[in-house]
Write a protein that holds these residues in place. Sequence first.
Motif, mmCIF file in Angstrom:
data_model
loop_
_atom_site.group_PDB
_atom_site.id
_atom_site.type_symbol
_atom_site.label_atom_id
_atom_site.label_comp_id
_atom_site.label_asym_id
_atom_site.label_seq_id
_atom_site.Cartn_x
_atom_site.Cartn_y
_atom_site.Cartn_z
ATOM 1 N N LEU A 167 0.826 -1.213 0.000
ATOM 2 C CA LEU A 167 0.000 0.000 0.000
ATOM 3 C C LEU A 167 0.858 1.260 0.000
ATOM 4 N N ALA A 168 1.972 1.242 0.720
ATOM 5 C CA ALA A 168 2.867 2.401 0.735
ATOM 6 C C ALA A 168 3.361 2.724 -0.670
ATOM 7 N N SER B 252 1.650 13.625 -1.197
ATOM 8 C CA SER B 252 2.414 14.577 -0.392
ATOM 9 C C SER B 252 3.347 13.882 0.577
ATOM 10 N N GLY B 253 3.061 12.634 0.925
ATOM 11 C CA GLY B 253 3.907 11.889 1.836
ATOM 12 C C GLY B 253 3.215 11.591 3.145
ATOM 13 N N PHE B 254 4.012 11.081 4.073
ATOM 14 C CA PHE B 254 3.512 10.787 5.413
ATOM 15 C C PHE B 254 3.784 12.000 6.294
ATOM 16 N N ILE B 255 2.754 12.492 6.942
ATOM 17 C CA ILE B 255 2.880 13.626 7.850
ATOM 18 C C ILE B 255 2.384 13.139 9.211
ATOM 19 N N ASP B 256 3.299 13.081 10.185
ATOM 20 C CA ASP B 256 2.982 12.543 11.514
ATOM 21 C C ASP B 256 2.380 11.151 11.422
ATOM 22 N N ILE C 171 -6.473 15.024 0.853
ATOM 23 C CA ILE C 171 -6.933 13.662 1.110
ATOM 24 C C ILE C 171 -5.988 13.104 2.156
ATOM 25 N N ASN C 172 -6.528 12.416 3.129
ATOM 26 C CA ASN C 172 -5.669 11.660 4.026
ATOM 27 C C ASN C 172 -6.321 10.319 4.326
ATOM 28 N N ALA C 173 -5.491 9.366 4.688
ATOM 29 C CA ALA C 173 -5.973 8.022 5.001
ATOM 30 C C ALA C 173 -5.388 7.597 6.329
ATOM 31 N N SER C 174 -6.174 6.841 7.081
ATOM 32 C CA SER C 174 -5.703 6.303 8.350
ATOM 33 C C SER C 174 -6.254 4.892 8.520
ATOM 34 N N VAL C 175 -5.550 4.112 9.304
ATOM 35 C CA VAL C 175 -5.958 2.738 9.561
ATOM 36 C C VAL C 175 -6.846 2.734 10.798
ATOM 37 N N GLU C 176 -8.066 2.265 10.628
ATOM 38 C CA GLU C 176 -9.053 2.247 11.701
ATOM 39 C C GLU C 176 -9.650 0.847 11.815
ATOM 40 N N PRO C 177 -10.289 0.525 12.951
ATOM 41 C CA PRO C 177 -10.961 -0.782 13.065
ATOM 42 C C PRO C 177 -12.003 -1.013 11.957
ATOM 43 N N ASN D 117 -9.123 0.607 -7.945
ATOM 44 C CA ASN D 117 -8.671 -0.240 -9.059
ATOM 45 C C ASN D 117 -7.213 -0.647 -8.896
ATOM 46 N N LYS D 118 -6.360 0.328 -8.596
ATOM 47 C CA LYS D 118 -4.939 0.020 -8.407
ATOM 48 C C LYS D 118 -4.735 -0.849 -7.173
ATOM 49 N N GLY D 119 -5.500 -0.578 -6.125
ATOM 50 C CA GLY D 119 -5.400 -1.386 -4.906
ATOM 51 C C GLY D 119 -5.789 -2.826 -5.148
ATOM 52 N N SER D 120 -6.842 -3.039 -5.906
ATOM 53 C CA SER D 120 -7.273 -4.407 -6.228
ATOM 54 C C SER D 120 -6.182 -5.148 -6.985
ATOM 55 N N ALA D 121 -5.576 -4.492 -7.959
ATOM 56 C CA ALA D 121 -4.520 -5.109 -8.752
ATOM 57 C C ALA D 121 -3.274 -5.373 -7.897
ATOM 58 N N THR D 122 -2.941 -4.452 -7.025
ATOM 59 C CA THR D 122 -1.743 -4.564 -6.196
ATOM 60 C C THR D 122 -1.885 -5.627 -5.114
ATOM 61 N N LEU D 123 -3.044 -5.680 -4.468
ATOM 62 C CA LEU D 123 -3.218 -6.572 -3.326
ATOM 63 C C LEU D 123 -3.749 -7.950 -3.703
ATOM 64 N N GLY D 124 -4.324 -8.058 -4.888
ATOM 65 C CA GLY D 124 -4.802 -9.355 -5.340
ATOM 66 C C GLY D 124 -6.193 -9.732 -4.869
ATOM 67 N N PHE D 125 -6.926 -8.792 -4.327
ATOM 68 C CA PHE D 125 -8.336 -9.010 -3.989
ATOM 69 C C PHE D 125 -9.086 -7.710 -4.241
ATOM 70 N N GLU D 126 -10.386 -7.819 -4.429
ATOM 71 C CA GLU D 126 -11.170 -6.660 -4.820
ATOM 72 C C GLU D 126 -11.337 -5.688 -3.652
ATOM 73 N N ILE D 127 -10.922 -4.451 -3.888
ATOM 74 C CA ILE D 127 -11.001 -3.390 -2.892
ATOM 75 C C ILE D 127 -12.286 -2.598 -3.118
ATOM 76 N N GLY D 128 -13.001 -2.365 -2.047
ATOM 77 C CA GLY D 128 -14.227 -1.586 -2.121
ATOM 78 C C GLY D 128 -14.711 -1.249 -0.721
ATOM 79 N N GLU D 129 -15.846 -0.616 -0.671
ATOM 80 C CA GLU D 129 -16.400 -0.176 0.605
ATOM 81 C C GLU D 129 -17.235 -1.284 1.241
#
Length: 104
Positions: free
Chosen positions: A22-23, A33-37, A52-58, A81-93
């Motif tokens: 994912l990184a 922009s990178g990782f900030i804190d 846009i920012n993303a965080s890992v949550e339960p 789309n890129k996440g699905s291809a990169t991780l090998g499983f379908e990414i969605g909500e």
Amino acid sequence: MEKHNHNLNIHYSSPDYIWDKLAELYSGMPGWSGFIDGITYWYAQDNDKRRINASVEPSGLQFYAEMQQEEWDEWFELFKNKGSATLGFEIGEPEDGFEFHIYG
């Protein structure tokens, strides 16, 4: 600007190699922009009003964005789309029926 909050079916307990992939994906997305804190950011520089920012949550990988709806829709679809291809499983909500890929 509109505000957007979305979760993806990437579980917080995913192994390190998933977060490493994912990184790489993060840095290849428009506006990186990178990782900030320790939090990932896109478009968070040079007085850009978009962000846009993303965080890992339960609840999964959570995105918060401030940008126009059309631009957000395009960016988020590209990420899924890129996440699905990169991780090998379908990414969605999860709200749309996408299940978490649990390891172990």
